[in-house]
Design a protein around this motif. Sequence first.
Motif, short mmCIF file in Angstrom:
data_model
loop_
_atom_site.label_atom_id
_atom_site.label_comp_id
_atom_site.label_asym_id
_atom_site.label_seq_id
_atom_site.Cartn_x
_atom_site.Cartn_y
_atom_site.Cartn_z
N ASN A 1 11.95 -32.05 30.89
CA ASN A 1 10.52 -31.82 30.59
C ASN A 1 9.59 -32.72 31.38
OD1 ASN A 1 11.47 -34.03 29.12
ND2 ASN A 1 10.07 -33.70 27.42
N SER A 2 10.15 -33.70 32.10
CA SER A 2 9.29 -34.54 32.95
C SER A 2 8.70 -33.72 34.10
CB SER A 2 10.07 -35.73 33.50
OG SER A 2 11.05 -35.31 34.44
N LEU A 3 9.35 -32.60 34.43
CA LEU A 3 8.86 -31.75 35.52
C LEU A 3 7.52 -31.11 35.18
CD1 LEU A 3 12.18 -29.93 36.52
CD2 LEU A 3 11.19 -31.99 37.53
N PHE A 4 7.15 -31.10 33.90
CA PHE A 4 5.90 -30.47 33.47
C PHE A 4 4.78 -31.50 33.33
CE2 PHE A 4 9.39 -27.87 31.91
CZ PHE A 4 9.04 -26.62 32.41
N CYS A 5 5.06 -32.73 33.68
CA CYS A 5 4.04 -33.78 33.59
C CYS A 5 3.23 -33.82 34.88
CB CYS A 5 4.69 -35.13 33.33
SG CYS A 5 5.59 -35.20 31.77
N GLY A 6 2.03 -34.38 34.77
CA GLY A 6 1.16 -34.47 35.94
C GLY A 6 1.16 -35.87 36.53
N PHE A 7 0.09 -36.18 37.27
CA PHE A 7 -0.10 -37.52 37.81
C PHE A 7 -0.96 -38.31 36.83
CE2 PHE A 7 0.33 -34.98 41.80
CZ PHE A 7 1.52 -35.53 42.22
N VAL A 8 -0.42 -39.38 36.30
CA VAL A 8 -1.16 -40.14 35.29
C VAL A 8 -1.12 -41.63 35.61
CG1 VAL A 8 -0.73 -38.46 33.47
CG2 VAL A 8 0.89 -40.31 33.80
N PHE A 9 -2.10 -42.34 35.03
CA PHE A 9 -2.17 -43.80 35.09
C PHE A 9 -2.14 -44.28 36.54
CE2 PHE A 9 -0.51 -47.88 32.79
CZ PHE A 9 -1.77 -48.39 32.87
N ASP A 10 -1.15 -45.09 36.93
CA ASP A 10 -1.11 -45.64 38.29
C ASP A 10 -0.83 -44.58 39.34
OD1 ASP A 10 -1.67 -48.16 37.36
OD2 ASP A 10 0.42 -48.79 37.26
N ASP A 11 -0.32 -43.40 38.92
CA ASP A 11 -0.07 -42.32 39.89
C ASP A 11 -1.36 -41.92 40.60
OD1 ASP A 11 2.43 -42.37 38.82
OD2 ASP A 11 2.26 -40.49 37.71
N VAL A 12 -2.47 -42.02 39.91
CA VAL A 12 -3.76 -41.60 40.50
C VAL A 12 -4.06 -42.43 41.74
CG1 VAL A 12 -6.24 -41.39 40.09
CG2 VAL A 12 -4.62 -40.83 38.26
N SER A 13 -3.91 -43.75 41.62
CA SER A 13 -4.18 -44.64 42.76
C SER A 13 -3.12 -44.52 43.85
CB SER A 13 -4.28 -46.09 42.30
OG SER A 13 -5.32 -46.25 41.35
N ALA A 14 -1.86 -44.42 43.43
CA ALA A 14 -0.75 -44.44 44.39
C ALA A 14 -0.54 -43.09 45.07
CB ALA A 14 0.53 -44.87 43.70
N ILE A 15 -0.93 -42.00 44.43
CA ILE A 15 -0.68 -40.66 44.97
C ILE A 15 -1.99 -39.95 45.32
CG2 ILE A 15 0.48 -38.46 44.60
CD1 ILE A 15 2.39 -40.82 44.50
N LEU A 16 -2.81 -39.71 44.32
CA LEU A 16 -4.00 -38.87 44.54
C LEU A 16 -5.02 -39.54 45.45
CD1 LEU A 16 -4.58 -37.45 40.92
CD2 LEU A 16 -3.26 -36.48 42.80
#
Length: 919
Positions: free
Chosen positions: A26-41
């Motif tokens: 079910n982790s495949l259905f998660c988005g970009f959250v928390f530190d993911d925003v800075s590191a990815i988006l």
Amino acid sequence: LLEKMAGISLKETVLIVGVVAACYWNSLFCGFVFDDVSAILDNKDLHPSTPLKNLFQNDFWGTPMSEERSHKSYRPLTVLTFRLNYLFSELNAVSYHFLNLVFHVVVCLVFLKVCKLFLDNRSSVVASLLFAVHPIHTEAVTGVVGRAELLSSIFFLAAFLSYTKSKGPDNTIVWTPIAVTVFLVAVATLCKEQGITVVGICCVYEVFIAQGYTLPALLDTAVQILRGKGSIPFSMLQTLLKLIVLMFSTLLLVVVRVQVIQSQLPVFTRFDNPAAVSPSPARQLTFNYLLPVNAWLLLNPSELCCDWTMGTIPLVESLLDVRNVATLTFFCFLGSLMVFSLRYPGDSSKTVLMALCLIVLPFIPASNLFFPVGFVVAERVLYVPSMGFCILVAHGWKKLSNKSVLRKISWVCLAAVLFTHALKTLHRNWDWESEYTLFMSALKVNKNNAKLWNNVGHALENEKNFERALQFFIQATQVQPDDIGAHMNVGRTYKNLNKTKEAEESYMIAKSLMPQIIPGKKYAARVAPNHLNVYINLANLIRANESRLEEADQLYRQAISMRPDFKQAYISRGELLLKMNKPLKAKEAYLRALELDRTNADLWYNLAIVYIELKDPTEALKNFNRALELNPAHKLALFNSALLMQESGDARLRPEAKQRLLHYVKEEPQDSNGYFNLGMLAMDDKKDTEAEAWMKKAIRLQPNFRSALFNLALLYSQTGKELMALPVLEDLLRYYPDHTKGLILKGDILMNQKKDIVGAKMCFEKILELDPNNVQGKHNLCVVYFEERDLIKAEKCLVETLALAPHEEYIQRHLNIVRSKIASVGAMEQSSLPSDGTAATEAKKNSFQNSKEAKSEKTTTQSTADNKKEHSKNKKPTEKSSVDKETPKKSTKEIKDIEKKRVAALKRLEEIERILNGE
């Protein structure tokens, strides 16, 4: 790695893969959250347009390591895997989560191989299964940025496995595995800093496992040597040689790492890690108490939280604090295990020793013992230490299961632990589905962390739910009254709710909490760099008031004085100076910002805007081009440079202008302005069919697009399709009943094409209702009276029109024609126009000349200013204005010249009208 896993059976592999998949699907259905925003988006290092060398010059978040605001987390190989994800799927979160899941499977399999060095086969599988399902790992596996832990762990374990092969027959040294170990340690460190700690584990393994020493034996040998009663054994000399090579390699890696961060530690505030800035003994007591807190999370991962900063764990400020009992108990237990493992020989003590090494050594970088870190507790840093914990549990389980009395109970307990942990992990994954679910789950565990209240507010703010976001931001200020960021969030939300007064009050509170400047002490070292944005946000707010522009400028200058390298302050000040009509000073501000960052496409774009204000289109175009070199998809540079080329009147630039607009509409397919300006270019190139198609597309996207509606009608009227223009004009006048030129054009078509005198008369009368002094409208109404054969009224009308424009020769000539007609008719008032129609034809032709000239109108559009997360960029195109003057009809050649000039003048006039009407 396949070679390393050669000792793992197919059944074991399938079991591990199946369990991990069952826990993390079910982790495949998660988005970009928390530190993911800075590191990815928000990380430009992921984009293919960014040079690969930037990955080795910037930190984990895409900030240059040389900048003070850098987090100093140097993990280029991890960022490289993010970039590969982006290359194949851009920002599709599924691929990022899937790769994390795959890496976790690999770690579990390599860990199984390591376990088999110290445990029997069955216990090794148990340890690996415990590790696979442990809920503490959700942050590392389901959080995309946790990939740093996963990758580092793979090479960490591989380095250790390689080192275990460095002992040859008869205790000889095999150097190839040692060289491979050093290489893998370097790779692990480039994935995450804790990778270097595997060297310590290798050293412990060499001394106590490979050579079989115990601590008493080492002490006895050392005493004998010191007393001169013996020499160092050859085997010990070989061991020392291997350890020296390992330590020298480690020292070299540390030196390189220090050079990379330029001997600067990252700047953290007391909100990130309150104990780090606390006085003694609170600092020492709190840091020691955090060790049993982390151990408890491994033992009982029932209450997990994504953020343990700020007030999550209150400081231990006294020796009488009851929490010190937990600290004492932890150290007693840890000490007893260390004594057992170091003092006694045997496989059991060796297993315990290696488990303790895996727990303790990888945790040291996060322990605050050598340098402060930016968190109090972080579940992801327990990823590697949990390996040692799982080995300890599996080893204890083996001891219990070997006793016949406890065998069944041990299996039942193991099954229960695995099942409950797997369920907890599966449930915990859903918390990472979105930022809102993640931070709300954290608030259930801890309500004393202002950062969590702020983050829930941010999640609601991103959904444009400002009212609810404000409630959470206000709660954050109540939980932590001195949190500057929380007050800034309150101010920004009030601004979004158009409550300017309340917003300013909140920003002023935040500003009052900023540390005061102390002579001789570096300001930046005592404040988080993003807190300086309070000056930017406050200035951006008050500069909306024209009377407070100087006050706003003072705030920008104050921010710059605190941090001379504060790039955003120069950018915002440049915008303000443009608004204050000080383009030369704005140019200085942008040039200063460019000294700090010459790779910022937005800065080159803003500098182009300054050159437009300085009436230097050539330099403006050069800077637009520079912005596009750095970012070929820079939307505003594409759009406004195309407008600049179009307005230049240089036909040679039109093909490039068209290409840029085509690129723009590809980037912004829902922006009608792009299609409209493509239509304008097509009209300039006399490509009427193409122009019609672009105009229609613009209108489909924006049915009330004023300029597109008028110019499509104008296009029809110029190409002999006047009757097709009428429904377009009806739409235009339905949205904009006061569109004067639309009314003139409609009246012209009704008069000349449909012979609808009444309809034309209504159009011209409407114009005069809106503007009684409109010469075109009044003159054309006079013609209507003439067509109605009311010569007296026509004469009176023309007299009034001539009074409005006494220098217009054609009005005087038409008045003479009417008076001549009145005199010639005499007693024959009911007669029609002269049979030859000469005078009437001339009157109609001349009278409508002005009306037809109004059709030669074209417009360009202006991009609107963007104010996102408190930061703005200049986004305005060139503006030119001219006065629309009537010109009497003289010769055919003169008429054509006048017509060309009128086209340009009216084109710019309509543009200004559109701008003023906010289109």
